[in-house]
Design a protein around this motif. Structure first.
Motif, PDB file in Angstrom:
ATOM      1  N   LEU A   1       0.590  -1.169   0.159  1.00  0.00           N
ATOM      2  CA  LEU A   1      -0.177  -0.104   0.068  1.00  0.00           C
ATOM      3  C   LEU A   1       0.979   1.321   0.068  1.00  0.00           C
ATOM      4  CD1 LEU A   1      -2.977   0.985   0.552  1.00  0.00           C
ATOM      5  CD2 LEU A   1      -2.561   1.156   2.889  1.00  0.00           C
ATOM      6  N   VAL A   2       0.634   2.046  -0.645  1.00  0.00           N
ATOM      7  CA  VAL A   2       0.764   3.715  -0.398  1.00  0.00           C
ATOM      8  C   VAL A   2       0.100   4.486  -0.292  1.00  0.00           C
ATOM      9  CG1 VAL A   2       2.427   5.233  -1.770  1.00  0.00           C
ATOM     10  CG2 VAL A   2       2.856   2.931  -2.435  1.00  0.00           C
ATOM     11  N   VAL A   3       0.082   5.354   0.682  1.00  0.00           N
ATOM     12  CA  VAL A   3      -0.660   6.436   1.219  1.00  0.00           C
ATOM     13  C   VAL A   3      -0.071   7.900   1.094  1.00  0.00           C
ATOM     14  CG1 VAL A   3      -2.052   4.600   2.450  1.00  0.00           C
ATOM     15  CG2 VAL A   3      -0.204   6.374   3.523  1.00  0.00           C
ATOM     16  N   GLY A   4      -0.987   8.682   1.044  1.00  0.00           N
ATOM     17  CA  GLY A   4      -0.597  10.342   1.153  1.00  0.00           C
ATOM     18  C   GLY A   4      -0.030  11.112  -0.027  1.00  0.00           C
ATOM     19  N   ASN A   5      -0.137  10.109  -1.303  1.00  0.00           N
ATOM     20  CA  ASN A   5       0.346  10.826  -2.332  1.00  0.00           C
ATOM     21  C   ASN A   5      -0.810  10.901  -3.575  1.00  0.00           C
ATOM     22  OD1 ASN A   5       0.058   8.078  -2.748  1.00  0.00           O
ATOM     23  ND2 ASN A   5       1.858   7.759  -4.107  1.00  0.00           N
ATOM     24  N   SER A   6      -1.822  11.247  -3.039  1.00  0.00           N
ATOM     25  CA  SER A   6      -3.007  11.236  -4.069  1.00  0.00           C
ATOM     26  C   SER A   6      -2.990  12.556  -4.844  1.00  0.00           C
ATOM     27  CB  SER A   6      -4.283  11.378  -3.299  1.00  0.00           C
ATOM     28  OG  SER A   6      -4.425  12.509  -2.414  1.00  0.00           O
ATOM     29  N   GLY A   7      -2.405  13.511  -4.351  1.00  0.00           N
ATOM     30  CA  GLY A   7      -2.394  14.970  -5.296  1.00  0.00           C
ATOM     31  C   GLY A   7      -3.433  15.691  -4.933  1.00  0.00           C
ATOM     32  N   ILE A   8      -4.408  15.195  -4.076  1.00  0.00           N
ATOM     33  CA  ILE A   8      -5.509  16.024  -3.734  1.00  0.00           C
ATOM     34  C   ILE A   8      -5.269  17.219  -2.908  1.00  0.00           C
ATOM     35  CG2 ILE A   8      -7.876  16.083  -2.758  1.00  0.00           C
ATOM     36  CD1 ILE A   8      -8.117  13.191  -3.494  1.00  0.00           C
ATOM     37  N   ALA A   9      -5.679  18.395  -2.844  1.00  0.00           N
ATOM     38  CA  ALA A   9      -5.119  19.616  -2.227  1.00  0.00           C
ATOM     39  C   ALA A   9      -5.565  19.382  -0.802  1.00  0.00           C
ATOM     40  CB  ALA A   9      -5.856  20.956  -2.840  1.00  0.00           C
ATOM     41  N   GLY A  10      -4.679  19.585   0.294  1.00  0.00           N
ATOM     42  CA  GLY A  10      -5.071  19.307   1.641  1.00  0.00           C
ATOM     43  C   GLY A  10      -4.877  17.983   2.277  1.00  0.00           C
ATOM     44  N   GLN A  11      -4.947  16.732   1.357  1.00  0.00           N
ATOM     45  CA  GLN A  11      -4.915  15.543   1.488  1.00  0.00           C
ATOM     46  C   GLN A  11      -3.635  15.062   1.347  1.00  0.00           C
ATOM     47  OE1 GLN A  11      -8.303  13.315   0.256  1.00  0.00           O
ATOM     48  NE2 GLN A  11      -9.930  15.177   0.791  1.00  0.00           N
ATOM     49  N   THR A  12      -2.674  15.486   0.530  1.00  0.00           N
ATOM     50  CA  THR A  12      -1.354  15.016   0.088  1.00  0.00           C
ATOM     51  C   THR A  12      -0.375  15.533   0.833  1.00  0.00           C
ATOM     52  OG1 THR A  12      -2.402  15.036  -2.019  1.00  0.00           O
ATOM     53  CG2 THR A  12      -0.113  14.891  -1.681  1.00  0.00           C
ATOM     54  N   LEU A  13       0.372  14.644   1.366  1.00  0.00           N
ATOM     55  CA  LEU A  13       1.613  14.948   2.132  1.00  0.00           C
ATOM     56  C   LEU A  13       2.773  15.726   1.392  1.00  0.00           C
ATOM     57  CD1 LEU A  13       2.197  11.323   3.705  1.00  0.00           C
ATOM     58  CD2 LEU A  13       1.686  13.213   4.980  1.00  0.00           C
ATOM     59  N   GLN A  14       3.223  16.842   2.212  1.00  0.00           N
ATOM     60  CA  GLN A  14       4.404  17.557   1.545  1.00  0.00           C
ATOM     61  C   GLN A  14       5.635  17.072   2.031  1.00  0.00           C
ATOM     62  OE1 GLN A  14       3.839  22.091   1.720  1.00  0.00           O
ATOM     63  NE2 GLN A  14       1.885  21.577   2.498  1.00  0.00           N
ATOM     64  N   ASP A  15       5.500  16.276   3.035  1.00  0.00           N
ATOM     65  CA  ASP A  15       6.819  15.708   3.600  1.00  0.00           C
ATOM     66  C   ASP A  15       6.272  14.482   4.374  1.00  0.00           C
ATOM     67  OD1 ASP A  15       9.542  14.948   4.166  1.00  0.00           O
ATOM     68  OD2 ASP A  15       9.981  17.033   5.222  1.00  0.00           O
ATOM     69  N   ALA A  16       7.165  13.468   4.649  1.00  0.00           N
ATOM     70  CA  ALA A  16       6.529  12.352   5.578  1.00  0.00           C
ATOM     71  C   ALA A  16       7.812  12.082   6.309  1.00  0.00           C
ATOM     72  CB  ALA A  16       6.169  11.278   4.666  1.00  0.00           C
ATOM     73  N   ASP A  17       7.763  12.291   7.890  1.00  0.00           N
ATOM     74  CA  ASP A  17       8.630  12.012   8.601  1.00  0.00           C
ATOM     75  C   ASP A  17       8.583  11.049   9.713  1.00  0.00           C
ATOM     76  OD1 ASP A  17      10.773  14.772   7.950  1.00  0.00           O
ATOM     77  OD2 ASP A  17       8.627  15.323   7.851  1.00  0.00           O
ATOM     78  N   GLY A  18       7.470  11.216  10.385  1.00  0.00           N
ATOM     79  CA  GLY A  18       7.090  10.236  11.530  1.00  0.00           C
ATOM     80  C   GLY A  18       6.122   9.250  10.848  1.00  0.00           C
ATOM     81  N   VAL A  19       5.981   8.199  11.333  1.00  0.00           N
ATOM     82  CA  VAL A  19       4.814   7.199  11.047  1.00  0.00           C
ATOM     83  C   VAL A  19       4.462   6.324  12.152  1.00  0.00           C
ATOM     84  CG1 VAL A  19       6.148   5.459   9.938  1.00  0.00           C
ATOM     85  CG2 VAL A  19       3.510   5.613   9.501  1.00  0.00           C
TER      86      VAL A  19
END
Length: 358
Positions: A199-217
């Motif tokens: 699975l890959v999450v956070g990269n949908s491209g939808i404004a406000g729902q897409t990560l600009q950076d990913a540091d902690g999970v």
């Protein structure tokens, strides 16, 4: 201080989306933080933490960035080391804080030599997984620290924190970068212990729902995926299948300034966020309400670049204090010891350029 560009999903909608943080912690209404780790006027029943001790020093750690704890209470601490011209490695401490040894600092890249570990996690069998960021990979070692395999090579951008679920699937926070000529959007990649991407999450491209950076999970009790985004200052939440649930922590006068590592207490439902820039750990409840910070204003507990956070089975909080080359240990205070919210609730305002965000 960053501009807060991501809007917070209303608490009602947030809670309706699986009541997301059942067994972890959430993030906030106005997000105001009391100084000195005090709670917010008794609105939570949970007492703050008090500094207990330090583990490690410049003699044993070099620019530490991540921590995990196994079932026996042993600590594994990642030393990034590059900015200090040190040796990247994983250092093991026993449950009493005594150094046991190092690994990942010998051999070749092909046999597990680390170039700059940014995340570390342990599975139910005791295997240890390390995000070797400069080499764009995850390295698997056995419980004794012996190299087993290289996983996710060039499939994750710059890997940061790692987490493991009860089925020993792994989740790695991947920053937005270009690897081997391929641009990787910031995301969280879920993969099996053998390296198959699930699975890959956070990269949908939808404004406000897409990560600009990913540091902690981190994962809550329902395996919802909680992600810190250093660039936007927000904490994102996604369902186990990758559906966006909401954001928090990036609005209000005392919003997060540089969120890094995360820890979810599945017993209390609280989320702990290490804020590298503000020099504190922010704590949120299951409904997204800010509770308090761990942020001593004086003494040995003062934090200087907190990069990651974890907790042992006794409820002691371990904060990776990068700039001071140590792990600061905080024990939970009793309710009777809880300090009231100070009249001045303005947090320390940090400067990103002074911190080693890699």
């Amino acid at each position: 201080m960053k501009s807060n560009t991501i809007k917070f999903l209303t608490l009602g909608a947030f809670a309706a989306s699986l009541t997301i943080f059942a067994g972890c912690s959430g993030g906030g209404d106005d997000f105001h933080r009391g100084n000195n780790g005090g709670n917010n006027g008794g609105s939570t029943g949970t007492a703050p933490f008090a500094f207990q001790s330090s583990i490690g020093s410049a003699a044993t750690l070099s620019e530490p960035d991540a921590i995990t704890i196994n079932a026996a209470g042993s600590l594994f601490v990642a030393s990034y080391a590059i900015d200090l011209n040190g040796t990247p490695r994983i250092t093991t401490f026993d449950k009493n804080g005594n150094k046991v040894g190092d690994f990942g600092n010998t051999g070749t890249t092909a046999t597990g030599l680390l170039a700059g570990p940014q995340g570390v996690a342990v599975d139910s069998a005791g295997n240890i997984y390390v995000a070797d960021a400069p080499n764009f990979r995850v390295v698997k070692y056995n419980a004794a620290g012996k190299f087993v395999a290289t996983l996710l090579q060039n499939q994750c951008g710059f890997p940061y924190q790692i987490n493991v679920d009860s089925s020993n699937n792994l989740y790695v926070a991947c920053s937005n970068t270009t690897t081997a000529g391929v641009t990787n959007q910031a995301s969280v990649v879920k993969f099996s212990a053998t390296g198959s991407i699930l699975l890959v999450v956070g990269n949908s491209g939808i404004a406000g729902q897409t990560l600009q950076d990913a540091d902690g999970v981190a994962l809550d009790g329902a395996n919802n995926i909680i992600v810190s985004d250093y660039t936007s200052g927000a904490i994102f939440a996604f369902s186990p299948t990758g559906t966006y649930l909401g954001t928090f922590g990036n609005t209000g006068g005392n919003a997060l300034q540089g969120p890094q590592g995360l820890y979810v207490n599945k017993g209390t439902g609280q989320i702990f966020v290490a804020d590298l820039v503000a020099d504190d750990v922010a704590i949120y409840d299951t409904n997204g309400n800010f509770l308090y910070t761990v942020s001593p204003s004086n003494g040995s507990g003062v934090l200087n670049g907190p990069y990651d956070v974890n907790m042992d089975s006794k409820g002691n909080l371990y904060v990776v204090d990068e700039m001071d080359n140590r792990v600061a240990v905080f024990g939970p205070e009793t309710t009777a010891q809880a300090r009231p919210l100070a009249a001045n609730t303005v947090r320390k305002v940090g400067v990103k350029s002074t911190k080693m965000h890699h």
